[in-house]
Scaffold this active site. Sequence first.
Site: not given
Ligand SMILES: Cc1cc2nc3c(=O)[nH]c(=O)nc-3n(C[C@H](O)[C@H](O)[C@H](O)COP(=O)(O)OP(=O)(O)OC[C@H]3O[C@@H](n4cnc5c(N)ncnc54)[C@H](O)[C@@H]3O)c2cc1C
Length: 380
Positions: A131, A239, A277, A339, A362, A366
């Site tokens: 994030s 987008g 219903q 099931g 994306e 949150e």
């Molecule tokens: C299957 C899959 C494919 C992916 N493909 C790509 C890709 O092709 N390229 C790429 O670059 N990334 C990719 N990602 C990464 C994805 O974008 C990140 O997992 C996502 O942005 C969240 O980051 P994180 O997993 O580090 O979670 P964190 O940022 O560590 O977040 C952990 C939790 O804390 C919450 N949180 C964090 N900051 C805040 C805040 N300020 N306020 C409130 N809540 C907060 C988050 O919402 C989450 O619930 C992929 C992820 C998955 C699972």
Amino acid sequence: MDFALNEEQQAIFDMARDFGQEKIAPFAREWEAQGTIPKELWPQVGELGFGGLYVSEDHGGAGLSRLDATLVFEALSMACPSVAAFLSIHNMCAKMIDSFASDELRERVLTRAIPMETVLSYCLTEPGSGSDAAALKTRAERTNEGYRLNGTKAFISGGGYSDAYVVMVRTGDAGAKGVSTVYVEDGTEGLSFGGLEDKMGWRSQPTRQVQFDNCDISAANLVGEEGKGFTYAMAGLDGGRLNISACSLGAAQAAMDATLAYMGERKAFGQSIDQFQALQFRLADMEIELQAARTFLRQAAWKLDTGAPDATKFCAMAKKFVTEAGSRIVNQCLQLHGGYGYLADYGIEKLVRDLRVHEILEGTNEIMRLITARHMLAAR
Ligand SMILES: Cc1cc2nc3c(=O)[nH]c(=O)nc-3n(C[C@H](O)[C@H](O)[C@H](O)COP(=O)(O)OP(=O)(O)OC[C@H]3O[C@@H](n4cnc5c(N)ncnc54)[C@H](O)[C@@H]3O)c2cc1C
């Protein structure tokens, strides 16, 4: 105000839906089991113009609006959201190259990426930053010829599978202004990949870490200007959020269609289950949510296309609403199958698994609320 699709938009939707039903849906489970999408699929997708959906026509793309592009993702997701979402990532990269790369790099990349002879992956996330993407640490040091990359990207869709990577790296100080974007081709010395991630959904897409160990690239592979990489990375995300929402929407629609058919056939207590219903009311609630999601998504896309000042807020709100509605609907569809919904043969459990991640990537939902609230507070 006109809520109808025009003839051209309907034709785009129908073309994508028909292609998905013929070339993707029959194989989606097999590809999921194999953990990969056959590379031969992509040039066929490219032939439809879907490899450069919103790359400008001057540069060989389809030049579609963001609203039109959501129709493609909605329609393809009716066949398989994992395949459709992978195409969204490729398109996000292609658009970044189209908008920001030098003429030489644009020509070199898009000539093969638009017909999908090559597929592109997007590398922003790192093991220590998701994030908070601007905290990324992958370093690109200047050399005589270009840049030397060191660091690790995490969760990369298409890692070890794609032909090239659009990578956000640190060329300057801490923070967003120290980030640049570079283009790294598969096979570059110093580029390697982690093991295949074992995931809940999107299983047909290979996800791996992407590693750079003294990985040298030419200066010509810098996308745009140094220090602007974070802006470029974020430019694609409004987008991208629409696309991922469209993927939830199409999958939810497919699950609804299957559920309606199933409920007419399945008997319990001497009647088909669509006669209860309580279940009819549940169907109605699902339909209301689905239609609201579609309208909201298309409104957000229209805002982005028309350059509305609140487009980013609407894309974030739509992403949160549509992806959560999509997950709720496919989960209810599973429940209405009893099931059988839990069995892979019925196709619903895969959608429940595939759609879950749309609430996480994306930008997590949150973060979508964060963006929405920030805009509300700023507009006071
Ligand atoms: C299957 C899959 C494919 C992916 N493909 C790509 C890709 O092709 N390229 C790429 O670059 N990334 C990719 N990602 C990464 C994805 O974008 C990140 O997992 C996502 O942005 C969240 O980051 P994180 O997993 O580090 O979670 P964190 O940022 O560590 O977040 C952990 C939790 O804390 C919450 N949180 C964090 N900051 C805040 C805040 N300020 N306020 C409130 N809540 C907060 C988050 O919402 C989450 O619930 C992929 C992820 C998955 C699972």
